[in-house]
Design a protein around this motif. Structure first.
Motif, PDB file in Angstrom:
ATOM      1  N   TRP A  34      -6.506   8.775  -6.720  1.00 33.75           N
ATOM      2  CA  TRP A  34      -7.401   8.016  -5.847  1.00 33.75           C
ATOM      3  C   TRP A  34      -6.618   7.276  -4.772  1.00 33.75           C
ATOM      4  O   TRP A  34      -6.997   7.271  -3.597  1.00 33.75           O
ATOM      5  CB  TRP A  34      -8.221   7.037  -6.675  1.00 33.75           C
ATOM      6  CG  TRP A  34      -9.174   6.205  -5.865  1.00 33.75           C
ATOM      7  CD1 TRP A  34     -10.371   6.580  -5.338  1.00 33.75           C
ATOM      8  CD2 TRP A  34      -8.984   4.830  -5.475  1.00 33.75           C
ATOM      9  NE1 TRP A  34     -10.955   5.547  -4.654  1.00 33.75           N
ATOM     10  CE2 TRP A  34     -10.131   4.455  -4.722  1.00 33.75           C
ATOM     11  CE3 TRP A  34      -7.986   3.899  -5.698  1.00 33.75           C
ATOM     12  CZ2 TRP A  34     -10.269   3.180  -4.186  1.00 33.75           C
ATOM     13  CZ3 TRP A  34      -8.124   2.625  -5.167  1.00 33.75           C
ATOM     14  CH2 TRP A  34      -9.260   2.277  -4.417  1.00 33.75           C
ATOM     15  N   VAL A  35      -5.496   6.652  -5.155  1.00 35.95           N
ATOM     16  CA  VAL A  35      -4.665   5.930  -4.184  1.00 35.95           C
ATOM     17  C   VAL A  35      -4.093   6.893  -3.156  1.00 35.95           C
ATOM     18  O   VAL A  35      -4.084   6.609  -1.948  1.00 35.95           O
ATOM     19  CB  VAL A  35      -3.540   5.168  -4.912  1.00 35.95           C
ATOM     20  CG1 VAL A  35      -2.512   4.641  -3.922  1.00 35.95           C
ATOM     21  CG2 VAL A  35      -4.110   4.011  -5.711  1.00 35.95           C
ATOM     22  N   ASN A  36      -3.604   8.044  -3.608  1.00 36.40           N
ATOM     23  CA  ASN A  36      -3.039   9.017  -2.677  1.00 36.40           C
ATOM     24  C   ASN A  36      -4.102   9.558  -1.727  1.00 36.40           C
ATOM     25  O   ASN A  36      -3.817   9.815  -0.540  1.00 36.40           O
ATOM     26  CB  ASN A  36      -2.410  10.174  -3.459  1.00 36.40           C
ATOM     27  CG  ASN A  36      -1.127   9.752  -4.140  1.00 36.40           C
ATOM     28  OD1 ASN A  36      -0.370   8.946  -3.631  1.00 36.40           O
ATOM     29  ND2 ASN A  36      -0.867  10.307  -5.325  1.00 36.40           N
ATOM     30  N   ARG A  37      -5.324   9.716  -2.216  1.00 39.07           N
ATOM     31  CA  ARG A  37      -6.400  10.205  -1.351  1.00 39.07           C
ATOM     32  C   ARG A  37      -6.767   9.163  -0.309  1.00 39.07           C
ATOM     33  O   ARG A  37      -7.040   9.491   0.864  1.00 39.07           O
ATOM     34  CB  ARG A  37      -7.618  10.558  -2.196  1.00 39.07           C
ATOM     35  CG  ARG A  37      -8.734  11.206  -1.408  1.00 39.07           C
ATOM     36  CD  ARG A  37      -9.807  11.797  -2.304  1.00 39.07           C
ATOM     37  NE  ARG A  37     -10.471  10.758  -3.098  1.00 39.07           N
ATOM     38  CZ  ARG A  37     -10.310  10.594  -4.401  1.00 39.07           C
ATOM     39  NH1 ARG A  37      -9.512  11.394  -5.080  1.00 39.07           N
ATOM     40  NH2 ARG A  37     -10.973   9.632  -5.041  1.00 39.07           N
ATOM     41  N   ILE A  38      -6.767   7.871  -0.708  1.00 40.72           N
ATOM     42  CA  ILE A  38      -7.100   6.803   0.237  1.00 40.72           C
ATOM     43  C   ILE A  38      -6.027   6.663   1.310  1.00 40.72           C
ATOM     44  O   ILE A  38      -6.324   6.408   2.485  1.00 40.72           O
ATOM     45  CB  ILE A  38      -7.274   5.472  -0.528  1.00 40.72           C
ATOM     46  CG1 ILE A  38      -8.510   5.527  -1.429  1.00 40.72           C
ATOM     47  CG2 ILE A  38      -7.382   4.304   0.448  1.00 40.72           C
ATOM     48  CD1 ILE A  38      -9.812   5.700  -0.692  1.00 40.72           C
ATOM     49  N   ASN A  39      -4.765   6.856   0.931  1.00 35.42           N
ATOM     50  CA  ASN A  39      -3.654   6.640   1.853  1.00 35.42           C
ATOM     51  C   ASN A  39      -3.418   7.808   2.802  1.00 35.42           C
ATOM     52  O   ASN A  39      -2.529   7.743   3.649  1.00 35.42           O
ATOM     53  CB  ASN A  39      -2.361   6.356   1.080  1.00 35.42           C
ATOM     54  CG  ASN A  39      -2.400   4.999   0.408  1.00 35.42           C
ATOM     55  OD1 ASN A  39      -3.129   4.107   0.833  1.00 35.42           O
ATOM     56  ND2 ASN A  39      -1.617   4.827  -0.641  1.00 35.42           N
TER      57      ASN A  39
ATOM     58  N   PRO B 232       0.803  -1.231   0.000  1.00 30.70           N
ATOM     59  CA  PRO B 232       0.000   0.000   0.000  1.00 30.70           C
ATOM     60  C   PRO B 232       0.833   1.276   0.000  1.00 30.70           C
ATOM     61  O   PRO B 232       0.412   2.296  -0.563  1.00 30.70           O
ATOM     62  CB  PRO B 232      -0.832  -0.127   1.287  1.00 30.70           C
ATOM     63  CG  PRO B 232      -0.938  -1.598   1.519  1.00 30.70           C
ATOM     64  CD  PRO B 232       0.379  -2.156   1.071  1.00 30.70           C
ATOM     65  N   GLN B 233       2.003   1.242   0.623  1.00 37.33           N
ATOM     66  CA  GLN B 233       2.874   2.414   0.623  1.00 37.33           C
ATOM     67  C   GLN B 233       3.717   2.511  -0.645  1.00 37.33           C
ATOM     68  O   GLN B 233       4.141   3.604  -1.042  1.00 37.33           O
ATOM     69  CB  GLN B 233       3.796   2.385   1.843  1.00 37.33           C
ATOM     70  CG  GLN B 233       3.066   2.426   3.172  1.00 37.33           C
ATOM     71  CD  GLN B 233       4.017   2.437   4.349  1.00 37.33           C
ATOM     72  OE1 GLN B 233       4.736   3.398   4.581  1.00 37.33           O
ATOM     73  NE2 GLN B 233       4.026   1.346   5.108  1.00 37.33           N
ATOM     74  N   ALA B 234       3.965   1.370  -1.285  1.00 34.70           N
ATOM     75  CA  ALA B 234       4.804   1.369  -2.489  1.00 34.70           C
ATOM     76  C   ALA B 234       4.014   1.734  -3.740  1.00 34.70           C
ATOM     77  O   ALA B 234       4.600   2.248  -4.702  1.00 34.70           O
ATOM     78  CB  ALA B 234       5.449  -0.006  -2.664  1.00 34.70           C
ATOM     79  N   VAL B 235       2.706   1.475  -3.746  1.00 29.57           N
ATOM     80  CA  VAL B 235       1.900   1.721  -4.951  1.00 29.57           C
ATOM     81  C   VAL B 235       1.976   3.169  -5.425  1.00 29.57           C
ATOM     82  O   VAL B 235       2.171   3.421  -6.628  1.00 29.57           O
ATOM     83  CB  VAL B 235       0.439   1.286  -4.708  1.00 29.57           C
ATOM     84  CG1 VAL B 235      -0.481   1.830  -5.795  1.00 29.57           C
ATOM     85  CG2 VAL B 235       0.347  -0.231  -4.674  1.00 29.57           C
ATOM     86  N   PRO B 236       1.836   4.197  -4.547  1.00 27.00           N
ATOM     87  CA  PRO B 236       1.963   5.570  -5.043  1.00 27.00           C
ATOM     88  C   PRO B 236       3.320   5.876  -5.663  1.00 27.00           C
ATOM     89  O   PRO B 236       3.422   6.759  -6.525  1.00 27.00           O
ATOM     90  CB  PRO B 236       1.729   6.421  -3.784  1.00 27.00           C
ATOM     91  CG  PRO B 236       0.943   5.544  -2.866  1.00 27.00           C
ATOM     92  CD  PRO B 236       1.449   4.165  -3.118  1.00 27.00           C
ATOM     93  N   ILE B 237       4.351   5.168  -5.242  1.00 27.35           N
ATOM     94  CA  ILE B 237       5.691   5.360  -5.818  1.00 27.35           C
ATOM     95  C   ILE B 237       5.794   4.646  -7.160  1.00 27.35           C
ATOM     96  O   ILE B 237       6.484   5.108  -8.085  1.00 27.35           O
ATOM     97  CB  ILE B 237       6.770   4.847  -4.845  1.00 27.35           C
ATOM     98  CG1 ILE B 237       6.620   5.527  -3.479  1.00 27.35           C
ATOM     99  CG2 ILE B 237       8.162   5.061  -5.403  1.00 27.35           C
ATOM    100  CD1 ILE B 237       7.510   4.944  -2.406  1.00 27.35           C
ATOM    101  N   ILE B 238       5.096   3.523  -7.290  1.00 33.02           N
ATOM    102  CA  ILE B 238       5.206   2.689  -8.485  1.00 33.02           C
ATOM    103  C   ILE B 238       4.413   3.258  -9.649  1.00 33.02           C
ATOM    104  O   ILE B 238       4.833   3.158 -10.810  1.00 33.02           O
ATOM    105  CB  ILE B 238       4.738   1.249  -8.157  1.00 33.02           C
ATOM    106  CG1 ILE B 238       5.713   0.582  -7.187  1.00 33.02           C
ATOM    107  CG2 ILE B 238       4.573   0.414  -9.412  1.00 33.02           C
ATOM    108  CD1 ILE B 238       5.216  -0.749  -6.659  1.00 33.02           C
ATOM    109  N   ILE B 239       3.259   3.870  -9.380  1.00 33.99           N
ATOM    110  CA  ILE B 239       2.321   4.234 -10.451  1.00 33.99           C
ATOM    111  C   ILE B 239       2.916   5.169 -11.506  1.00 33.99           C
ATOM    112  O   ILE B 239       2.758   4.921 -12.706  1.00 33.99           O
ATOM    113  CB  ILE B 239       1.029   4.822  -9.852  1.00 33.99           C
ATOM    114  CG1 ILE B 239       0.244   3.727  -9.129  1.00 33.99           C
ATOM    115  CG2 ILE B 239       0.163   5.449 -10.932  1.00 33.99           C
ATOM    116  CD1 ILE B 239      -0.991   4.223  -8.411  1.00 33.99           C
TER     117      ILE B 239
END
Length: 404
Positions: A398-403, A324-331
């Motif tokens: 969306w991912v950044n808003r959820i996190n 969950p923390q790596a996804v915003p970096i990966i996208i």
């Protein structure tokens, strides 16, 4: 005496001059573009050429392989071009899906504590990332060329046939019972909607009993997530019941059959499509694996240590804490790989797959309209890239808003 800024003439006002110079620059760009366009039209007319688009309705006069819609050589250039667009979209979407799965698997395996798994992943990444994509596509096409001819197709499970031209799988086709089953699907949708409103009303009443005077709550605000998702099994249960109640099955399984010289029936994937798909997937998957690896490593080690200290297993730590923390970096870099895959699909000409670019070249050869067709090809590639970027940017936000 200092002059009042409000009394400065407009032609000496810096704010006005900034806007004026920008307007003049834009007008100059449009003027230059108009002059170049007029000169281009004049040059084309002197050579007997024009940019008219009326040729799109003319008969194409050539076949397009791997068409996923009904197409005949007597159809128009526009329909042939549309088939090419669909072929490009199909191989791009399939390639993105396969490359993502490969990249996620090997990116995580690259960080494994197991020596064998870690080095197998590293070998895959280093080989497929450093061999030119065109060579890989041609290599897989050559592998298909070594398979038996159609009349000697390799049969698997009495359902799959493989030969040097294509692979055939069983397919589902609509039957006469599908129209009856649609009624049950509507009923399932209605019951699902009713169930969520009933659950919302029940939980709302419970919340009203506990709330203090003056509080204001919505009907859906306090419905648990599990209760909201309960509409999914309701829909599928009603749909499955309807499947067994209709007189005939809504779908019919069509198996491919080996006839005298060819395989007929089922769903067919040509050797050129499979070769292109494998080449794009394994090549882009190697780059995505490195993106995944770097994204995981960017997460602080303290997060993993904290997860282990509370008793989470390695898999739980990866799924619940690290990813969950790596996804915003990966996208963001993942978006670039998706765009590269879609554009690299134009290498389909090397194996004879009729994609957007290949069909466009055929139209240019027959119609003699290079500039309009090239413009259409560029516009379609640009549109696909912009749609991909917009979708990934939306997902990233969306991912950044959820996190948060």
């Amino acid at each position: 005496m200092q002059q009042n800024p409000t009394n400065i003439p407009f032609y000496r006002d810096v704010r006005v001059l900034k806007v004026l110079f920008q307007i003049l620059f834009v007008l100059g760009v449009f003027l230059l573009a108009g002059i170049l366009y007029a000169n281009m039209l004049k040059g084309l007319e002197s050579r007997g050429l024009n940019l008219k688009l009326d040729f799109w309705s003319n008969e194409a006069g050539f076949d397009v392989s791997d068409s996923i819609i009904e197409y005949d050589a007597s159809d128009s250039y526009l329909k042939a071009f549309y088939v090419g667009v669909l072929n490009t979209v199909r191989v791009s979407l399939a390639g993105i899906l396969c490359a993502t799965v490969l990249g996620l698997f090997f990116g995580i395996a690259r960080l494994s504590t197991n020596w064998l798994v870690r080095n197998i992943a590293a070998t895959y990444i280093e080989i497929f990332r450093n061999v030119p994509l065109l060579l890989q596509i041609v290599f897989w096409f050559a592998i298909f060329g070594a398979l038996p001819a159609a009349r000697d197709s390799v049969e698997l499970f009495n359902a799959i046939y493989i030969n040097n031209r294509s692979i055939h799988f069983p397919s589902l086709q609509l039957s006469v019972g599908f129209s009856s089953w649609v009624g049950y699907l509507y009923a399932a949708a209605v019951l699902s909607i009713i169930s969520i409103f009933v659950l919302a009303l029940i939980f709302h009443r419970k919340q009203v009993e506990r709330m203090e005077e003056g509080d204001d709550i919505g009907y859906f605000a306090h419905v648990p997530r599990a209760a909201k998702w309960s509409v999914v099994p309701v829909f599928f249960i009603v749909a499955i019941i309807g499947w067994f109640l209709v007189p005939e099955s809504p779908f019919v399984l069509v198996r491919p059959e080996l006839q005298r010289f060819n395989v007929v029936g089922g769903i067919r994937f040509s050797a050129s499509f499979i070769s292109l798909l494998i080449g794009l997937s394994v090549y882009t998957g190697a780059f995505i694996a490195e993106v995944v690896r770097s994204g995981i490593q960017a997460v602080s080690k303290g997060q993993r240590e904290a997860a282990r200290s509370v008793g989470l297993s390695t898999g739980q730590t990866l799924r619940l804490i690290v990813l969950p923390q790596a996804v915003p970096i990966i996208i963001p870099p993942l978006t670039s790989q998706y765009l590269n895959l879609a554009k690299n699909s134009s290498l389909a000409a090397a194996v004879g797959y009729d994609d957007l670019f290949q069909v466009g070249k055929r139209i240019m050869t027959k119609a003699g309209k290079e500039i309009p067709v090239f413009a259409m090809i560029m516009i379609n590639y640009l549109t696909m890239s912009l749609i991909t970027s917009a979708a990934m940017n939306w997902y990233n936000s969306w991912v950044n808003r959820i996190n948060r």
